[in-house]
Design an enzyme around this catalytic site. Sequence first.
Site, PDB file in Angstrom:
ATOM      1  N   ARG A 205       0.844  -1.203   0.000  1.00  0.00           N
ATOM      2  CA  ARG A 205       0.000   0.000   0.000  1.00  0.00           C
ATOM      3  C   ARG A 205       0.878   1.251   0.000  1.00  0.00           C
ATOM      4  O   ARG A 205       0.581   2.239  -0.678  1.00  0.00           O
ATOM      5  CB  ARG A 205      -0.937  -0.007   1.219  1.00  0.00           C
ATOM      6  CG  ARG A 205      -2.095  -1.001   1.089  1.00  0.00           C
ATOM      7  CD  ARG A 205      -3.105  -0.836   2.216  1.00  0.00           C
ATOM      8  NE  ARG A 205      -2.581  -1.247   3.498  1.00  0.00           N
ATOM      9  CZ  ARG A 205      -2.837  -2.429   4.082  1.00  0.00           C
ATOM     10  NH1 ARG A 205      -3.612  -3.304   3.494  1.00  0.00           N
ATOM     11  NH2 ARG A 205      -2.325  -2.704   5.258  1.00  0.00           N
ATOM     12  N   PHE A 221     -11.252  -5.326  -5.366  1.00  0.00           N
ATOM     13  CA  PHE A 221     -11.251  -6.121  -4.128  1.00  0.00           C
ATOM     14  C   PHE A 221     -10.732  -5.220  -3.003  1.00  0.00           C
ATOM     15  O   PHE A 221      -9.766  -5.540  -2.316  1.00  0.00           O
ATOM     16  CB  PHE A 221     -10.361  -7.365  -4.240  1.00  0.00           C
ATOM     17  CG  PHE A 221     -10.702  -8.283  -5.389  1.00  0.00           C
ATOM     18  CD1 PHE A 221     -11.770  -9.167  -5.293  1.00  0.00           C
ATOM     19  CD2 PHE A 221      -9.958  -8.265  -6.562  1.00  0.00           C
ATOM     20  CE1 PHE A 221     -12.079 -10.034  -6.348  1.00  0.00           C
ATOM     21  CE2 PHE A 221     -10.256  -9.125  -7.614  1.00  0.00           C
ATOM     22  CZ  PHE A 221     -11.319 -10.013  -7.517  1.00  0.00           C
ATOM     23  N   ASN A 272     -19.664  -7.844  -7.927  1.00  0.00           N
ATOM     24  CA  ASN A 272     -18.675  -8.872  -8.234  1.00  0.00           C
ATOM     25  C   ASN A 272     -17.607  -8.292  -9.163  1.00  0.00           C
ATOM     26  O   ASN A 272     -17.922  -7.774 -10.238  1.00  0.00           O
ATOM     27  CB  ASN A 272     -19.387 -10.045  -8.907  1.00  0.00           C
ATOM     28  CG  ASN A 272     -18.423 -11.157  -9.221  1.00  0.00           C
ATOM     29  OD1 ASN A 272     -17.459 -10.983  -9.969  1.00  0.00           O
ATOM     30  ND2 ASN A 272     -18.656 -12.303  -8.638  1.00  0.00           N
ATOM     31  N   ALA A 273     -16.367  -8.401  -8.745  1.00  0.00           N
ATOM     32  CA  ALA A 273     -15.275  -7.767  -9.488  1.00  0.00           C
ATOM     33  C   ALA A 273     -15.220  -8.249 -10.939  1.00  0.00           C
ATOM     34  O   ALA A 273     -15.013  -7.446 -11.856  1.00  0.00           O
ATOM     35  CB  ALA A 273     -13.950  -8.040  -8.791  1.00  0.00           C
ATOM     36  N   ASP A 293      -6.349  -7.188  -5.728  1.00  0.00           N
ATOM     37  CA  ASP A 293      -5.962  -7.868  -4.481  1.00  0.00           C
ATOM     38  C   ASP A 293      -7.074  -8.836  -4.073  1.00  0.00           C
ATOM     39  O   ASP A 293      -7.762  -8.624  -3.068  1.00  0.00           O
ATOM     40  CB  ASP A 293      -5.701  -6.823  -3.387  1.00  0.00           C
ATOM     41  CG  ASP A 293      -5.165  -7.459  -2.116  1.00  0.00           C
ATOM     42  OD1 ASP A 293      -4.647  -8.599  -2.180  1.00  0.00           O
ATOM     43  OD2 ASP A 293      -5.276  -6.823  -1.044  1.00  0.00           O
ATOM     44  N   CYS A 333      -2.804 -14.306  -2.756  1.00  0.00           N
ATOM     45  CA  CYS A 333      -2.514 -14.649  -1.359  1.00  0.00           C
ATOM     46  C   CYS A 333      -2.775 -16.130  -1.104  1.00  0.00           C
ATOM     47  O   CYS A 333      -2.918 -16.552   0.044  1.00  0.00           O
ATOM     48  CB  CYS A 333      -3.313 -13.764  -0.407  1.00  0.00           C
ATOM     49  SG  CYS A 333      -5.081 -13.953  -0.574  1.00  0.00           S
TER      50      CYS A 333
HETATM   51  N1  SAH Z   1      -6.880  -4.698  -0.592  1.00  0.00           N
HETATM   52  C1  SAH Z   1      -7.504  -4.860   0.693  1.00  0.00           C
HETATM   53  C2  SAH Z   1      -7.717  -6.314   1.061  1.00  0.00           C
HETATM   54  C3  SAH Z   1      -8.529  -7.104   0.061  1.00  0.00           C
HETATM   55  S1  SAH Z   1      -9.167  -8.626   0.679  1.00  0.00           S
HETATM   56  C4  SAH Z   1      -6.670  -4.132   1.749  1.00  0.00           C
HETATM   57  O1  SAH Z   1      -5.508  -3.764   1.475  1.00  0.00           O
HETATM   58  O2  SAH Z   1      -7.172  -3.924   2.857  1.00  0.00           O
HETATM   59  C5  SAH Z   1     -10.224  -9.119  -0.593  1.00  0.00           C
HETATM   60  C6  SAH Z   1     -11.567  -8.399  -0.633  1.00  0.00           C
HETATM   61  O3  SAH Z   1     -12.267  -8.859  -1.794  1.00  0.00           O
HETATM   62  C7  SAH Z   1     -12.493  -8.662   0.542  1.00  0.00           C
HETATM   63  O4  SAH Z   1     -12.843  -7.437   1.105  1.00  0.00           O
HETATM   64  C8  SAH Z   1     -13.736  -9.349  -0.066  1.00  0.00           C
HETATM   65  O5  SAH Z   1     -14.946  -8.888   0.518  1.00  0.00           O
HETATM   66  C9  SAH Z   1     -13.659  -8.919  -1.494  1.00  0.00           C
HETATM   67  N2  SAH Z   1     -14.214  -9.868  -2.490  1.00  0.00           N
HETATM   68  C10 SAH Z   1     -14.177 -11.219  -2.470  1.00  0.00           C
HETATM   69  N3  SAH Z   1     -14.698 -11.736  -3.602  1.00  0.00           N
HETATM   70  C11 SAH Z   1     -15.067 -10.685  -4.379  1.00  0.00           C
HETATM   71  C12 SAH Z   1     -15.641 -10.560  -5.674  1.00  0.00           C
HETATM   72  N4  SAH Z   1     -15.932 -11.622  -6.423  1.00  0.00           N
HETATM   73  N5  SAH Z   1     -15.875  -9.311  -6.151  1.00  0.00           N
HETATM   74  C13 SAH Z   1     -15.574  -8.221  -5.406  1.00  0.00           C
HETATM   75  N6  SAH Z   1     -15.022  -8.283  -4.186  1.00  0.00           N
HETATM   76  C14 SAH Z   1     -14.769  -9.486  -3.668  1.00  0.00           C
END
Ligand code: SAH
Length: 389
Positions: A205, A221, A272-273, A293, A333
């Site tokens: 970050r 995400f 959904n991403a 991420d 991860c």
């Molecule tokens: N980048 C963040 C951590 C990301 S963790 C940081 O630095 O704090 C991954 C995230 O993706 C979670 O918040 C989860 O809710 C979200 N997520 C999981 N599957 C997803 C999807 N299909 N589309 C969008 N978001 C999603």
Amino acid sequence: MVIAKGRAGPLRRYHPWVYAGAIAEVRGHPEPGDIVDVVDRRGNFLARGYYNPHSQIRVRVLSTIAQRIDEDFWAERFRRAAEARSRLFQITDAVRLVNSESDGIPGLIVDRYGDFLSFQVLTYGIEVRKHLLVELMAGLFSPAGIYERSDVGVRALEGLEPAKGHVFGEEPPPKLEIREGRAKFHVDIRSGHKTGFYLDQRENRLLLEEISHGKEVLDVFSYTGGFGVHAGLGGAKSVLFIEESAKNLRWAREHLVLNGLSELKAGFVAGNAFQELRRLYRERRQFDLVVLDPPKFARNAAEVEDALRGYKDINILGMRLLRRGGYLLTFSCSGHVTEDLFLKALIAAASDVRREAKILRRLHQAEDHPVGLTFPEGAYLKGFLIQVF
Ligand code: SAH
């Protein structure tokens, strides 16, 4: 515990796990959680650790010398782990103090968030010593309060139910403020992801903050907006957050305000991403910097193949949204997906979208999530900063 023929190699190389199949004979009647010695067939001492007959990992090594595993032992491990983090407190007040095997305390994770500790117990051997360990943490680290976040499914592998709750001192506030470089965040120790926050991404970050000036940034995400907030502090022109949880997105919005970024041009998309990135592409949106991420795609070796398809797909979608010369900050991860495999997925993605790309940096989990040299399983987070033409 007598090691089976030909199975002493990993222990001799200080790997900290003894699997069921590596044990030829159990001498005496050790109870779950008891301290046991592991010896070779001649009776020579190899290691001392705690025992769990209900886990595939029967013994987790605590020491490779025959030392007493008493209060002083645990206190010394805590002190050593905390000492290794002392420098980090110049940058942040949210730090992983104990990282399980890689800090010589297998099965225990302890994170400090400001004045509070949030910890996770992953093994039976730690579970039976929890009260002693909490007492030691309270004495050594002087927190205002300690909260347990052992609400994770992997405990089932050790015969344990999920558990969570307040165990010492004050109750944590619902929004605990932490700092990370120039940024401030609220952390919900009770129900935030992991023990509250993704501490493992801190360095990445901070890197984003350095490279965001004047850029249109897409934070995919985004959880509670960690990356996007740093992009804003680094002078990004705009940030678009994509996250499936509307609650996390609300926190991301609040985090912009908390960081004096209420004037930043920002968008928040709950969804959904995979779908949302396709939609942005159809709408011909373009960005200078895309952060991907995602959550863990592979929970075990059997899921690696599907996970790789997922990584390839999401990176195709991310790359397509980049202007020529734009940057992709992309992560995996999943511990079971090696850096090499992840890179192959990225190469395949670039080739599919017919874009030339180059690696500018290889990225990993932050230094308070160390990886024991003899414990490669501890390395799970990897990422790349890639420039895409
Ligand atoms: N980048 C963040 C951590 C990301 S963790 C940081 O630095 O704090 C991954 C995230 O993706 C979670 O918040 C989860 O809710 C979200 N997520 C999981 N599957 C997803 C999807 N299909 N589309 C969008 N978001 C999603």
